[in-house]
Design a protein around this motif. Structure first.
Motif, PDB file in Angstrom:
ATOM      1  N   THR A  49      59.706   5.427  30.454  1.00 30.56           N
ATOM      2  CA  THR A  49      59.898   6.427  31.771  1.00 30.56           C
ATOM      3  C   THR A  49      61.111   7.084  31.461  1.00 30.56           C
ATOM      4  OG1 THR A  49      61.079   4.580  32.828  1.00 30.56           O
ATOM      5  CG2 THR A  49      58.584   4.535  33.185  1.00 30.56           C
ATOM      6  N   ASP A  50      61.957   6.982  30.420  1.00 34.65           N
ATOM      7  CA  ASP A  50      63.248   7.895  30.492  1.00 34.65           C
ATOM      8  C   ASP A  50      62.940   9.336  30.220  1.00 34.65           C
ATOM      9  OD1 ASP A  50      64.514   5.426  30.154  1.00 34.65           O
ATOM     10  OD2 ASP A  50      64.926   5.386  27.915  1.00 34.65           O
ATOM     11  N   LYS A  51      64.033  10.168  31.120  1.00 37.53           N
ATOM     12  CA  LYS A  51      63.806  11.428  31.048  1.00 37.53           C
ATOM     13  C   LYS A  51      65.057  12.096  30.820  1.00 37.53           C
ATOM     14  CE  LYS A  51      60.516  11.332  34.858  1.00 37.53           C
ATOM     15  NZ  LYS A  51      59.871  11.891  36.031  1.00 37.53           N
ATOM     16  N   PRO A  52      65.079  13.242  30.288  1.00 37.44           N
ATOM     17  CA  PRO A  52      66.300  13.959  29.990  1.00 37.44           C
ATOM     18  C   PRO A  52      67.275  14.059  31.394  1.00 37.44           C
ATOM     19  CG  PRO A  52      64.508  15.215  28.872  1.00 37.44           C
ATOM     20  CD  PRO A  52      63.962  14.161  29.927  1.00 37.44           C
ATOM     21  N   ARG A  53      68.568  13.860  31.195  1.00 33.49           N
ATOM     22  CA  ARG A  53      69.394  13.999  32.296  1.00 33.49           C
ATOM     23  C   ARG A  53      69.784  15.502  32.517  1.00 33.49           C
ATOM     24  NH1 ARG A  53      71.979   9.355  29.991  1.00 33.49           N
ATOM     25  NH2 ARG A  53      73.601  10.493  29.313  1.00 33.49           N
ATOM     26  N   SER A  54      70.136  15.614  33.612  1.00 30.01           N
ATOM     27  CA  SER A  54      70.272  17.083  34.273  1.00 30.01           C
ATOM     28  C   SER A  54      72.067  17.201  34.239  1.00 30.01           C
ATOM     29  CB  SER A  54      69.859  17.395  35.635  1.00 30.01           C
ATOM     30  OG  SER A  54      70.687  16.590  36.319  1.00 30.01           O
ATOM     31  N   LEU A  55      72.447  18.055  34.342  1.00 26.39           N
ATOM     32  CA  LEU A  55      73.920  18.578  34.490  1.00 26.39           C
ATOM     33  C   LEU A  55      74.568  17.774  35.394  1.00 26.39           C
ATOM     34  CD1 LEU A  55      76.561  19.930  33.516  1.00 26.39           C
ATOM     35  CD2 LEU A  55      75.924  21.762  35.185  1.00 26.39           C
ATOM     36  N   TRP A  56      74.118  17.570  36.509  1.00 27.00           N
ATOM     37  CA  TRP A  56      74.771  16.845  37.728  1.00 27.00           C
ATOM     38  C   TRP A  56      74.597  15.302  37.419  1.00 27.00           C
ATOM     39  CZ3 TRP A  56      77.293  19.884  40.537  1.00 27.00           C
ATOM     40  CH2 TRP A  56      76.866  21.254  40.723  1.00 27.00           C
ATOM     41  N   SER A  57      73.347  14.905  36.956  1.00 25.16           N
ATOM     42  CA  SER A  57      73.791  13.198  36.553  1.00 25.16           C
ATOM     43  C   SER A  57      74.437  13.034  35.462  1.00 25.16           C
ATOM     44  CB  SER A  57      72.074  12.907  36.058  1.00 25.16           C
ATOM     45  OG  SER A  57      71.565  13.666  34.956  1.00 25.16           O
ATOM     46  N   ASP A  58      74.534  13.812  34.314  1.00 20.36           N
ATOM     47  CA  ASP A  58      75.662  13.664  33.496  1.00 20.36           C
ATOM     48  C   ASP A  58      77.095  13.611  33.880  1.00 20.36           C
ATOM     49  OD1 ASP A  58      73.776  13.112  31.203  1.00 20.36           O
ATOM     50  OD2 ASP A  58      73.600  15.358  30.605  1.00 20.36           O
ATOM     51  N   TRP A  60      77.935  13.004  36.954  1.00 22.22           N
ATOM     52  CA  TRP A  60      78.154  11.615  37.911  1.00 22.22           C
ATOM     53  C   TRP A  60      78.341  10.467  36.849  1.00 22.22           C
ATOM     54  CZ3 TRP A  60      79.927   9.810  41.669  1.00 22.22           C
ATOM     55  CH2 TRP A  60      79.513   8.455  42.315  1.00 22.22           C
ATOM     56  N   LEU A  61      77.719  10.464  35.726  1.00 20.56           N
ATOM     57  CA  LEU A  61      77.828   9.326  34.738  1.00 20.56           C
ATOM     58  C   LEU A  61      79.276   9.484  34.342  1.00 20.56           C
ATOM     59  CD1 LEU A  61      76.805   6.916  33.376  1.00 20.56           C
ATOM     60  CD2 LEU A  61      75.925   8.688  31.365  1.00 20.56           C
ATOM     61  N   ASP A  62      79.929  10.723  33.992  1.00 18.53           N
ATOM     62  CA  ASP A  62      81.255  10.894  33.667  1.00 18.53           C
ATOM     63  C   ASP A  62      82.146  10.602  34.792  1.00 18.53           C
ATOM     64  OD1 ASP A  62      80.169  11.430  31.063  1.00 18.53           O
ATOM     65  OD2 ASP A  62      80.482  13.676  31.512  1.00 18.53           O
ATOM     66  N   LEU A  63      81.980  11.011  36.053  1.00 17.96           N
ATOM     67  CA  LEU A  63      82.904  10.738  36.803  1.00 17.96           C
ATOM     68  C   LEU A  63      82.915   9.188  37.221  1.00 17.96           C
ATOM     69  CD1 LEU A  63      81.961  13.580  39.539  1.00 17.96           C
ATOM     70  CD2 LEU A  63      84.007  13.329  37.991  1.00 17.96           C
ATOM     71  N   ARG A  64      82.050   8.458  37.099  1.00 14.79           N
ATOM     72  CA  ARG A  64      82.152   7.009  37.217  1.00 14.79           C
ATOM     73  C   ARG A  64      82.997   6.252  36.158  1.00 14.79           C
ATOM     74  NH1 ARG A  64      76.168   4.908  38.134  1.00 14.79           N
ATOM     75  NH2 ARG A  64      75.909   6.343  36.300  1.00 14.79           N
ATOM     76  N   GLY A 319      89.833  17.533  41.749  1.00 16.65           N
ATOM     77  CA  GLY A 319      89.346  18.753  41.355  1.00 16.65           C
ATOM     78  C   GLY A 319      89.333  18.937  39.739  1.00 16.65           C
ATOM     79  N   ASP A 320      90.071  18.304  39.423  1.00 17.79           N
ATOM     80  CA  ASP A 320      90.476  18.372  37.678  1.00 17.79           C
ATOM     81  C   ASP A 320      89.563  17.392  37.161  1.00 17.79           C
ATOM     82  OD1 ASP A 320      92.636  20.048  37.777  1.00 17.79           O
ATOM     83  OD2 ASP A 320      94.107  18.462  37.734  1.00 17.79           O
ATOM     84  N   ALA A 321      89.289  16.369  37.767  1.00 22.22           N
ATOM     85  CA  ALA A 321      88.006  15.256  37.246  1.00 22.22           C
ATOM     86  C   ALA A 321      86.864  15.929  37.506  1.00 22.22           C
ATOM     87  CB  ALA A 321      88.178  14.014  38.072  1.00 22.22           C
ATOM     88  N   VAL A 322      86.366  16.629  38.393  1.00 26.92           N
ATOM     89  CA  VAL A 322      85.157  17.179  38.861  1.00 26.92           C
ATOM     90  C   VAL A 322      84.970  18.277  37.697  1.00 26.92           C
ATOM     91  CG1 VAL A 322      83.822  18.767  40.425  1.00 26.92           C
ATOM     92  CG2 VAL A 322      84.949  16.777  41.028  1.00 26.92           C
ATOM     93  N   ARG A 323      86.080  19.135  37.339  1.00 35.78           N
ATOM     94  CA  ARG A 323      85.991  20.222  36.426  1.00 35.78           C
ATOM     95  C   ARG A 323      85.816  19.871  35.115  1.00 35.78           C
ATOM     96  NH1 ARG A 323      91.632  22.137  35.010  1.00 35.78           N
ATOM     97  NH2 ARG A 323      91.346  20.030  33.890  1.00 35.78           N
ATOM     98  N   ASP A 324      86.278  18.754  34.707  1.00 38.29           N
ATOM     99  CA  ASP A 324      85.936  18.096  33.293  1.00 38.29           C
ATOM    100  C   ASP A 324      84.807  17.602  33.139  1.00 38.29           C
ATOM    101  OD1 ASP A 324      88.772  18.443  32.746  1.00 38.29           O
ATOM    102  OD2 ASP A 324      89.195  16.518  33.058  1.00 38.29           O
ATOM    103  N   ALA A 325      84.146  17.076  34.281  1.00 38.32           N
ATOM    104  CA  ALA A 325      82.821  16.560  34.185  1.00 38.32           C
ATOM    105  C   ALA A 325      81.626  17.572  34.199  1.00 38.32           C
ATOM    106  CB  ALA A 325      82.387  15.584  35.371  1.00 38.32           C
ATOM    107  N   LEU A 326      82.044  18.626  34.907  1.00 41.53           N
ATOM    108  CA  LEU A 326      80.816  19.733  34.823  1.00 41.53           C
ATOM    109  C   LEU A 326      81.001  20.810  33.862  1.00 41.53           C
ATOM    110  CD1 LEU A 326      80.764  20.610  38.795  1.00 41.53           C
ATOM    111  CD2 LEU A 326      79.209  18.971  37.424  1.00 41.53           C
ATOM    112  N   ASP A 327      82.123  20.667  33.136  1.00 43.36           N
ATOM    113  CA  ASP A 327      82.336  21.614  31.999  1.00 43.36           C
ATOM    114  C   ASP A 327      81.766  21.029  30.805  1.00 43.36           C
ATOM    115  OD1 ASP A 327      82.824  23.807  30.091  1.00 43.36           O
ATOM    116  OD2 ASP A 327      84.984  24.014  30.771  1.00 43.36           O
TER     117      ASP A 327
END
Length: 331
Positions: A49-58, A60-64, A319-327
């Motif tokens: 059932t594994d599926k490719p993760r989207s940008l937002w899921s990746d 969120w994983l980095d932010l945690r 904001g810096d953490a979100v930037r690092d996770a989304l870039d």
């Protein structure tokens, strides 16, 4: 008898292939082909059932996993809670003052002491978080919505609309923020937060507009947008379904960092006397009122200033953490 000869011949042939090693090679090749066809997640040790993760899921994983995000998020969560329910940790009245206690240091039940008017510094510091968070959140939402809509439409349609908006943003960028606040807010007599929020939205939307415009121009050149256009998708569908979800990440990053900036701007304008006005409880008002007594009662200036610094720092770190996770380039 012929059947026995055929069976024997077949067995002899299989034996010859096995002796030369060709059978093992063929079995190995077939096994590799089957493995490649099934994929890594379809084996016994994988999850089908594994599926490719989207940008937002990746993201969120980095932010945690980012301690900067966790610390800043906890600080902001605490600020939001005491903004909604300040009575949880402060039972006093921020507007109740007694001149007999003016400039007194900390004591039982009053850990931060009193200011120059005899008000409890601890209670006013706690209640001041409500004003700062309200101004910051409302100003950021207004700036993000207005700037994203105008910038996104300009980047998508281009032409005259883009040129006109670019010239308008240049005019707003030429206005100094503090000087504009002194001029515009000096004629406002209201003591509510809405004139200050309106001023921040008025001078803050050009920055988000340019960010949104550049992001939309980049995204609309991608192949999936061109394919949607070739299939006859309408402009509204392309904007809402294909462009906006993929262009909103830079806007979120800039808006998160700007939220802390707006909180500091509100305190600056209130300190100068053109922002929020008494009886509104604000960190900027308390800092301004405590400045003349900095030698005799430094605690009255220290605590609201420290609360303001921690709040602004928390939003900038978030904001810096979100930037690092989304870039993706920073991973």
């Amino acid at each position: 008898m012929p059947e026995h000869r055929s069976t024997g011949a077949t067995g002899a042939t299989e034996g010859a292939i096995a002796a030369t090693g060709m059978g093992g090679a063929m079995d190995l090749a077939a096994s590799e082909a089957e493995t490649l066809e099934k994929g890594p997640g379809s084996g016994r040790g994988g999850d089908p059932t594994d599926k490719p993760r989207s940008l937002w899921s990746d993201a969120w994983l980095d932010l945690r996993r980012n301690p900067v995000f966790i610390i800043s998020a906890l600080v902001i969560l605490f600020l939001v809670v005491i903004s909604v329910w300040p009575s949880l940790i402060a039972s006093g009245n921020p507007l109740k003052c007694d001149l007999a206690n003016a400039q007194k240091s900390s004591g039982p039940g009053h850990p931060f002491g009193y200011d120059g008017q005899g008000c409890d510094v601890y209670t006013r510091t706690v209640y001041g978080a409500r004003t700062s968070v309200t101004v910051g959140v409302c100003a950021t939402l207004g700036v993000a919505i207005l700037g994203s809509v105008l910038g996104g439409l300009a980047g998508f349609f281009g032409g005259v609309w883009d040129s006109v908006l670019s010239r308008i943003t240049d005019v707003f960028f030429a206005i100094p923020v503090v000087l504009g606040g002194l001029v515009l807010l000096s004629v406002v007599t209201s003591s509510t937060v809405w004139p200050v929020i309106g001023f921040m939205v008025l001078l803050g939307w050009p920055q988000l507009s340019r960010i949104a415009r550049g992001s939309v121009i980049t995204v609309k050149q991608n192949d999936y947008v061109q394919a949607a256009r070739a299939l006859g998708a309408s402009n509204s569908r392309m904007l809402l379904r294909h462009i906006a979800p993929n262009a909103v990440a830079p806007v979120i990053v800039v808006a998160t960092i700007a939220l802390g900036t707006y909180i500091a701007l509100e305190a600056t304008l209130s300190y100068l006397g053109v922002g929020l006005k008494p009886p509104t409880v604000s960190w900027g008002i308390d800092i301004s009122a405590a400045s003349p007594y900095i030698r005799n009662a430094p605690h009255a200036l220290l605590w609201p200033s420290g609360a303001l610094a921690v709040t602004v720092l928390a939003f900038i770190m978030l904001g810096d953490a979100v930037r690092d996770a989304l870039d993706p380039k920073l991973r």
